[in-house]
Design a protein around this motif. Structure first.
Motif, PDB file in Angstrom:
ATOM      1  N   ASN A  28       0.829  -1.205   0.000  1.00  0.00           N
ATOM      2  CA  ASN A  28       0.000   0.000   0.000  1.00  0.00           C
ATOM      3  C   ASN A  28       0.865   1.257   0.000  1.00  0.00           C
ATOM      4  O   ASN A  28       2.096   1.190  -0.040  1.00  0.00           O
TER       5      ASN A  28
ATOM      6  N   GLN B  92       3.217  -0.813   3.630  1.00  0.00           N
ATOM      7  CA  GLN B  92       2.806  -2.023   4.346  1.00  0.00           C
ATOM      8  C   GLN B  92       2.489  -3.101   3.312  1.00  0.00           C
ATOM      9  O   GLN B  92       1.997  -2.808   2.215  1.00  0.00           O
TER      10      GLN B  92
ATOM     11  N   PHE C 282       0.712  -6.855   2.142  1.00  0.00           N
ATOM     12  CA  PHE C 282      -0.486  -7.641   2.399  1.00  0.00           C
ATOM     13  C   PHE C 282      -0.510  -8.872   1.505  1.00  0.00           C
ATOM     14  O   PHE C 282       0.110  -8.916   0.436  1.00  0.00           O
TER      15      PHE C 282
ATOM     16  N   TRP D 155      -7.742  -9.249   3.791  1.00  0.00           N
ATOM     17  CA  TRP D 155      -6.309  -9.195   3.496  1.00  0.00           C
ATOM     18  C   TRP D 155      -5.495  -9.441   4.761  1.00  0.00           C
ATOM     19  O   TRP D 155      -5.812  -8.901   5.824  1.00  0.00           O
ATOM     20  N   THR D 156      -4.461 -10.236   4.655  1.00  0.00           N
ATOM     21  CA  THR D 156      -3.581 -10.530   5.787  1.00  0.00           C
ATOM     22  C   THR D 156      -2.392  -9.573   5.775  1.00  0.00           C
ATOM     23  O   THR D 156      -1.649  -9.506   4.791  1.00  0.00           O
ATOM     24  N   ARG D 157      -2.214  -8.837   6.846  1.00  0.00           N
ATOM     25  CA  ARG D 157      -1.085  -7.907   6.963  1.00  0.00           C
ATOM     26  C   ARG D 157       0.178  -8.705   7.220  1.00  0.00           C
ATOM     27  O   ARG D 157       0.244  -9.558   8.111  1.00  0.00           O
TER      28      ARG D 157
ATOM     29  N   ASN E  25       7.844  -4.099   5.727  1.00  0.00           N
ATOM     30  CA  ASN E  25       7.528  -2.961   4.864  1.00  0.00           C
ATOM     31  C   ASN E  25       8.349  -3.046   3.583  1.00  0.00           C
ATOM     32  O   ASN E  25       9.569  -3.238   3.628  1.00  0.00           O
TER      33      ASN E  25
END
Length: 258
Positions: free
Chosen positions: A115, A119, A121, A139-141, A145
Motif C-alpha cells: 500500500n 505495508q 499484504f 487481506w492478511t497484513r 515494509n
C-alpha cells in the motif's frame, strides 16, 4: 517513436553482447508497466490505460484507470490511480475491497501487494479463487515494509524503501504465513519480478536489468546477480515462458530471448 526505437536498437546490437537478443516488442506507446504470467501479458501506459496482448497486438481492456496490472495463477488483477483494487471478472474489472499501490498475482493462487504506506499484504487462495465481483475480502497484513513485492513457485521477493532486496522462501497459500525474510545482498533495486518458473529479474535504481542466476527449488535464493546488457535505462521488467519483457524509461517495450 518507431524511428527512434529502431535507432536505439541498432546501437544496442553494436554495444552489447548477444547473450540476450532484444527487439522492439509489440508497439505500445508510452508503456509504463508490464506483467507476464501463465502465457499471458498485460501492460499499462502512462495514461493509466490497461492492455492485454493477443498475438502481436495490444487490445485495450475496459478502463478502470489502472496504474498497475498483474496476471498469474490467481487471475488478472490491478490497482487504480486511487489505489482501489480490481479483479478482471467476466470481461470487466470488478472492484474488490482493500487499498494497494502495487499488486502481484504470481504466487500459488494467492495475491500479494504493497500500500501507499509500504505495508505489505497477502490475500489467501480461498479469497482469490472465490471472489467473483461481490463481497468483501480479508487481506492478511504481513510483518514487513516494502515498496515492491512479487511471488513465484520458490517464494516471494521484495524491495524495501532503501532499495534493499529480500526473499521469503515459502508462503502458505491457505494462511499467507511465511518463513521469514532473508536479505539478498549485491544490488540496490527499484523493483523485482518473479517468473512463473521461479526466474527472478530486477531493475536497479540506475535503470540496469539483472537476473538472479542459480535459482532452484533447493536453492531459492540463487547464487549471484548477472547483468542483462541494455543500451538504455529501464524502469520495469517481467519474465514468462522464455520471454523477457522490458519497459524503458522512455516507454518503449522490448522483447528479449536468451
Amino acid at each position: 517513436m518507431k524511428t527512434i526505437a529502431a535507432f536505439l536498437l541498432v546501437l544496442c546490437h553494436l554495444a552489447i553482447s548477444h547473450a540476450w537478443n532484444c527487439k522492439v516488442g509489440p508497439r505500445l506507446s508510452y508503456a509504463s508497466q508490464i506483467d507476464a504470467g501463465q502465457g499471458q501479458v498485460v501492460a499499462t501506459d502512462r495514461y493509466n490505460r490497461n492492455y492485454f496482448l493477443g498475438g502481436s497486438s495490444w487490445y485495450r481492456l475496459p478502463s478502470a484507470s489502472l496504474k498497475h496490472v498483474t496476471v498469474g495463477h490467481a487471475g488478472m488483477w490491478g490497482v487504480s490511480t486511487s489505489n482501489y483494487i480490481y479483479k478482471f471478472v467476466a470481461g470487466s474489472w470488478a472492484r474488490a475491497s482493500g487499498s494497494l499501490k502495487q499488486i502481484d498475482a504470481g504466487g500459488n493462487l494467492f495475491i500479494v501487494g504493497v500500500n501507499t504506506g509500504h505495508q505489505t499484504f497477502c490475500l489467501r487462495n480461498s479469497y482469490t479463487l472465490g471472489f467473483k465481483g461481490t463481497g468483501s475480502l480479508s487481506w492478511t497484513r504481513m510483518p514487513t515494509n516494502l515498496k515492491y513485492y512479487s511471488c513465484g513457485p520458490y517464494g516471494c521477493w521484495g524491495v524495501d524503501t532503501s532499495s534493499r532486496v529480500y526473499l521469503t522462501k515459502s508462503v502458505t497459500p491457505s494462511s499467507c504465513s511465511n518463513s521469514g525474510w532473508t536479505r539478498i545482498s549485491g544490488l540496490a533495486l527499484k523493483m523485482v519480478e518473479v517468473g512463473s518458473d521461479g526466474t527472478v529479474f530486477g531493475v536497479t535504481t540506475s535503470g540496469q536489468v539483472y537476473q538472479r542466476t542459480g535459482i532452484a527449488s533447493s536453492r531459492p535464493q540463487g547464487t549471484r546477480w548477472t547483468k542483462v546488457p541494455m543500451c538504455m535505462t529501464m524502469k520495469h521488467v517481467s519474465y514468462d515462458l522464455g520471454k523477457l519483457w522490458v519497459v524503458s524509461t522512455s516507454g518503449l517495450v522490448l522483447l528479449c530471448t536468451h
